[in-house]
Design a protein around this motif. Sequence first.
Motif, PDB file in Angstrom:
ATOM      1  N   ILE A   1       0.848  -1.188   0.045  1.00 32.75           N
ATOM      2  CA  ILE A   1       0.215  -0.067   0.000  1.00 32.75           C
ATOM      3  C   ILE A   1       0.779   1.278  -0.107  1.00 32.75           C
ATOM      4  O   ILE A   1       1.877   1.270   0.667  1.00 32.75           O
ATOM      5  CB  ILE A   1      -1.009  -0.091   1.296  1.00 32.75           C
ATOM      6  CG1 ILE A   1      -1.924   1.152   1.289  1.00 32.75           C
ATOM      7  CG2 ILE A   1      -0.278  -0.170   2.661  1.00 32.75           C
ATOM      8  CD1 ILE A   1      -3.169   1.144   1.979  1.00 32.75           C
ATOM      9  N   PRO A   2       0.500   2.370  -0.782  1.00 34.32           N
ATOM     10  CA  PRO A   2       1.231   3.476  -0.668  1.00 34.32           C
ATOM     11  C   PRO A   2       0.780   4.259   0.522  1.00 34.32           C
ATOM     12  O   PRO A   2      -0.659   4.239   0.892  1.00 34.32           O
ATOM     13  CB  PRO A   2       0.654   4.320  -2.194  1.00 34.32           C
ATOM     14  CG  PRO A   2      -0.282   3.627  -2.492  1.00 34.32           C
ATOM     15  CD  PRO A   2      -0.476   2.246  -1.725  1.00 34.32           C
ATOM     16  N   MET A   3       1.720   4.884   1.117  1.00 29.95           N
ATOM     17  CA  MET A   3       1.397   5.680   2.260  1.00 29.95           C
ATOM     18  C   MET A   3       2.299   6.930   2.519  1.00 29.95           C
ATOM     19  O   MET A   3       3.498   6.683   2.873  1.00 29.95           O
ATOM     20  CB  MET A   3       1.557   4.820   3.472  1.00 29.95           C
ATOM     21  CG  MET A   3       1.072   5.080   4.601  1.00 29.95           C
ATOM     22  SD  MET A   3       1.388   3.613   5.773  1.00 29.95           S
ATOM     23  CE  MET A   3       0.064   2.705   5.119  1.00 29.95           C
ATOM     24  N   ALA A   4       2.090   8.024   2.285  1.00 25.48           N
ATOM     25  CA  ALA A   4       2.938   9.368   2.425  1.00 25.48           C
ATOM     26  C   ALA A   4       2.510   9.772   4.050  1.00 25.48           C
ATOM     27  O   ALA A   4       1.724  10.415   4.325  1.00 25.48           O
ATOM     28  CB  ALA A   4       2.382  10.526   1.551  1.00 25.48           C
ATOM     29  N   LEU A   5       3.475   9.393   4.770  1.00 29.01           N
ATOM     30  CA  LEU A   5       3.602   9.918   6.156  1.00 29.01           C
ATOM     31  C   LEU A   5       4.509  10.750   6.752  1.00 29.01           C
ATOM     32  O   LEU A   5       5.439  11.118   6.007  1.00 29.01           O
ATOM     33  CB  LEU A   5       3.577   8.729   7.182  1.00 29.01           C
ATOM     34  CG  LEU A   5       2.479   7.401   6.780  1.00 29.01           C
ATOM     35  CD1 LEU A   5       2.852   6.542   7.684  1.00 29.01           C
ATOM     36  CD2 LEU A   5       1.091   8.274   7.107  1.00 29.01           C
ATOM     37  N   GLY A   6       4.253  11.538   7.950  1.00 32.20           N
ATOM     38  CA  GLY A   6       5.498  12.253   8.497  1.00 32.20           C
ATOM     39  C   GLY A   6       5.480  12.039   9.925  1.00 32.20           C
ATOM     40  O   GLY A   6       4.592  11.637  10.661  1.00 32.20           O
ATOM     41  N   THR A   7       6.691  12.344  10.250  1.00 24.59           N
ATOM     42  CA  THR A   7       7.049  11.911  11.937  1.00 24.59           C
ATOM     43  C   THR A   7       7.405  13.347  12.294  1.00 24.59           C
ATOM     44  O   THR A   7       7.845  13.330  13.493  1.00 24.59           O
ATOM     45  CB  THR A   7       8.007  10.918  12.053  1.00 24.59           C
ATOM     46  OG1 THR A   7       8.962  10.933  11.306  1.00 24.59           O
ATOM     47  CG2 THR A   7       7.204   9.804  11.840  1.00 24.59           C
ATOM     48  N   VAL A   8       7.675  14.302  11.686  1.00 24.74           N
ATOM     49  CA  VAL A   8       8.087  15.843  12.014  1.00 24.74           C
ATOM     50  C   VAL A   8       7.132  16.536  11.339  1.00 24.74           C
ATOM     51  O   VAL A   8       6.628  16.465  10.385  1.00 24.74           O
ATOM     52  CB  VAL A   8       9.704  15.978  11.604  1.00 24.74           C
ATOM     53  CG1 VAL A   8      10.523  15.025  12.244  1.00 24.74           C
ATOM     54  CG2 VAL A   8       9.725  16.092  10.215  1.00 24.74           C
ATOM     55  N   GLY A   9       7.012  17.768  12.248  1.00 21.05           N
ATOM     56  CA  GLY A   9       6.160  18.772  11.666  1.00 21.05           C
ATOM     57  C   GLY A   9       4.624  18.457  11.742  1.00 21.05           C
ATOM     58  O   GLY A   9       4.093  17.488  12.336  1.00 21.05           O
ATOM     59  N   GLY A  10       3.662  19.529  11.451  1.00 20.55           N
ATOM     60  CA  GLY A  10       2.247  19.314  11.378  1.00 20.55           C
ATOM     61  C   GLY A  10       1.900  19.137  12.707  1.00 20.55           C
ATOM     62  O   GLY A  10       2.329  19.473  13.963  1.00 20.55           O
ATOM     63  N   LEU A  11       0.863  18.216  12.957  1.00 21.53           N
ATOM     64  CA  LEU A  11       0.272  17.811  14.110  1.00 21.53           C
ATOM     65  C   LEU A  11       1.080  16.765  15.088  1.00 21.53           C
ATOM     66  O   LEU A  11       0.897  16.889  16.074  1.00 21.53           O
ATOM     67  CB  LEU A  11      -1.245  17.091  13.805  1.00 21.53           C
ATOM     68  CG  LEU A  11      -2.328  17.605  14.752  1.00 21.53           C
ATOM     69  CD1 LEU A  11      -2.688  18.984  14.316  1.00 21.53           C
ATOM     70  CD2 LEU A  11      -3.407  16.748  14.121  1.00 21.53           C
TER      71      LEU A  11
END
Length: 439
Positions: A333-343
Amino acid sequence: MKPISGFSKMSKVEKIDYIVENILKGDNRSKELIKSFWHSNDKLQSVLDDFSENTLTNFYFPFGVMPNLMINGQLYCVPMAIEESSVVAAASKSAKYWLERGGFKADVVDMKKIGQVHLYWPGKASKLIEFFTSKIDILREACAPITANMEKRGGGLLDLELRDKTDLDESYFQIWASFNTVDAMGANFINSVLERLGKSFRALVFEEESFTGYEKDLQVVMAILSNYTPECLVRATVECPIEMLEDKNVGMSPEEFARKFERAVRISRMDVNRATTHNKGIFNGIDAVILATGNDFRAIEACGHTFAARDGQYRGLTTCSIKDGMFNFTLEIPMALGTVGGLTSLHPMAKFSLELLGKPDAAELMKIVACSGLAQTFAAVRSLVTSGIQKGHMKMHLMNILNHLEASDDEREKVRDKFEEEIISFNGIRDYLQELRNY
Ligand code: MEV
């Protein structure tokens, strides 16, 4: 109710008063209810208020964990924010089941993200493409003030090309850009670069001497990332020899279980109705972790469903195989995630979730989320092909009904005994409780 202007300018208390007076007919109990969900820490409440607009209060969701999720030999206790009963229980059961069978394996295939500037230009396609290609260095230079920081972190603007889309619509082109945003979800970064690309390219076209008349007028319709990121891809797998699927709770041989399971997954890949429900089961696990870690579940869902239909038919996102005595169940599955910034750093519970996971980078979080989705769907399909889904669901449903009817501990026990073998329904339980209470 009448339309209102200037609502957003009111203070929070004024908004609540307005709603109570004008929509809820002055029912002050609603006002109390709304306020009872405010956080006792004013500073924290104002952080929460500012995540959105026209905020009145907070909407609580259960925050639970799935312990025992072993991925590539490492154990995780995974945070899950979800309101649907039995999701966390099922995923946890699945995590434990696979812990005893070698755990989950996961790998990130790639982390490339995509953005587009949608353009209209009424000239000869080859002329514009040639011109764009000759200006790539200048365009990159124009974006340098935005990309410099991301480059320092190891990411940035990757490929840049102009795509001829005139087969779709007359005069339609796209600037197609790919990005590496490292550990950031990167939406703001990508959109800023795209807007700069659009403006700069329009100016270059206007200034170009060999373009005359209508050729000078390149129209930028919009510049925006694409949430479809098939090259930001993660793969999660569970695998074991078939005999290891032996489980006295399922009431069938491991061979029969594997066969039924494989068929169920095959059906999800052939039939669109089943595919939708099957994928919903996957997203039960995925969305819960996405929410808990402060990521954008709408983006992940939209992307996942497009990926599920990538060959023209919407299909289940998992595959299952039985080969040389091995059972394999895989989710890609494609998945564009972040662990810095935003919420991720602003929401105290999102921050806590990432700490609970050992502060993963984006690639590691992709693996954790994908394995959570796989764990969840394994549990769902396992129930479906063995006891049926209702057995587990109804236990949780019963608890919700008992909570709703404010049953005492003693009443709960009596209801459980009575409905052990009977069909659980709200009315049936309400009537039985009434009987007990009248007795
Ligand atoms: C319910 O939320 C999810 C399931 O329907 C998924 C599935 O059918 O695979 C149980």
